[in-house]
Design an enzyme around this catalytic site. Structure first.
Site, PDB file in Angstrom:
ATOM      1  N   VAL A  70       0.854  -1.181   0.000  1.00 45.65           N
ATOM      2  CA  VAL A  70       0.000   0.000   0.000  1.00 45.65           C
ATOM      3  C   VAL A  70       0.893   1.235   0.000  1.00 45.65           C
ATOM      4  CG1 VAL A  70      -1.754   1.252   1.325  1.00 45.65           C
ATOM      5  CG2 VAL A  70      -1.758  -1.248   1.309  1.00 45.65           C
ATOM      6  N   CYS A  71       0.658   2.143  -0.925  1.00 49.56           N
ATOM      7  CA  CYS A  71       1.476   3.354  -1.002  1.00 49.56           C
ATOM      8  C   CYS A  71       1.285   4.217   0.245  1.00 49.56           C
ATOM      9  CB  CYS A  71       1.116   4.186  -2.227  1.00 49.56           C
ATOM     10  SG  CYS A  71       1.884   5.816  -2.202  1.00 49.56           S
ATOM     11  N   VAL A  72       2.377   4.543   0.902  1.00 53.41           N
ATOM     12  CA  VAL A  72       2.291   5.267   2.177  1.00 53.41           C
ATOM     13  C   VAL A  72       1.717   6.671   1.996  1.00 53.41           C
ATOM     14  CG1 VAL A  72       4.723   6.018   2.095  1.00 53.41           C
ATOM     15  CG2 VAL A  72       3.527   5.911   4.279  1.00 53.41           C
ATOM     16  N   ALA A 110      -1.942   6.458   1.216  1.00 50.62           N
ATOM     17  CA  ALA A 110      -2.643   5.916   2.383  1.00 50.62           C
ATOM     18  C   ALA A 110      -2.808   6.968   3.475  1.00 50.62           C
ATOM     19  CB  ALA A 110      -1.886   4.708   2.925  1.00 50.62           C
TER      20      ALA A 110
END
Lengths: 135, 130
Positions: free
Chosen positions: B77-79, B82
């Site tokens: 998941v892209c930080v 997110a």
């Protein structure tokens, strides 16, 4: 990861209204650190992303259009703009920002980054890519 | 063939997440390798562990988690995407002084470099989006 791949980021959406353009740019900037052969394409409403004179004060959003001017500093020098998309929207290349890069091999001469292409020409460029990310 | 999958839309509102899941599952069942699944834009919402879809509907987060367990899939998941959307794992919640976290343990949070690396390492990067 020594081999260099051809990465193309395809921008299809208007700069505001959805978050795709802004977050696409974030990928492009991070990706620049990976020393790949990078180009961007602007098609459909994506051509609005690089229009000159964007003003977002009325919509309360951050105007991030200046970031496109910095792409040259990240050695991203190939910005393909589809002619048909401009024409369909009553735009010409004069409506776009003047985006340039400095060629260090030619005494840092400023060169245009925008490459105006027809739909057929863009298809050819796209076919030659290793990785196409579409936003 | 080695694939990296990019998922750009959240669950349920768009069929994108279902299509990405079906493609990934089919590729794995055919014996292909999936190097990584990268969740970007609203796609990060696929990782919520708090979703409660009706009993007679599919649970997309659980589908991904089960697939990941079976095939040791790397679900990333892209930080940045997110954080913007309030998707945090325990570490990120602690680090940012938030009182709760919502990322399913089958997913891990990391940076956009993981997407680029996925493009470099895989034979094909397949983008699922609108």
């Amino acid at each position: 990861m020594s081999d260099i791949k051809k990465f193309m980021y395809v921008n299809r959406k208007a700069p505001y209204g959805t978050v795709y353009a802004l977050e696409s740019l974030e990928v492009v900037l991070i990706g620049a650190a990976f020393d790949q052969d990078v180009s961007l394409a602007f098609v459909d409403d994506g051509v609005y992303q690089i229009m000159e004179g964007q003003d977002t004060t009325g919509i309360g959003m951050k105007n991030f259009s200046a970031t496109y001017r910095a792409l040259g500093d990240y050695e991203i020098t190939k910005l393909y703009v589809e002619k048909e998309s401009l024409e369909a929207r009553g735009l010409s290349v004069e409506d776009l920002m003047e985006l340039t890069w400095e060629d260090e091999d030619e005494d840092y001469e400023e060169k245009p980054s925008i490459i105006l292409v027809s739909s057929a020409e863009l298809a050819e460029v796209m076919a030659g890519q290793d990785v196409v990310l579409s936003f | 063939m080695k694939f990296t999958i990019q998922v750009n839309e959240g669950p349920y509102q768009h069929q994108t997440a279902d299509s990405a899941y079906q493609f990934t599952k089919a590729a794995l069942e055919k014996g292909h390798e999936v190097f990584r699944v990268f969740f970007y834009h609203d796609g990060v919402n696929n990782a919520t562990r708090l979703g409660l879809p009706p009993q007679d509907d599919r649970n997309i987060t659980k589908l991904w988690a089960d697939l990941a367990e079976k095939y040791k899939l790397d679900l990333v998941v892209c930080v940045a995407a997110a954080q913007r959307r309030g998707m945090l794992d325990e570490n990120e919640a602690k680090r940012n002084g938030k009182d709760s976290h919502n990322i399913h343990p089958a997913f891990r949070i990391s940076g956009l470099g993981q997407l680029i690396e996925g493009g470099i390492q895989a034979d094909r990067l397949v983008v699922f989006g609108d």
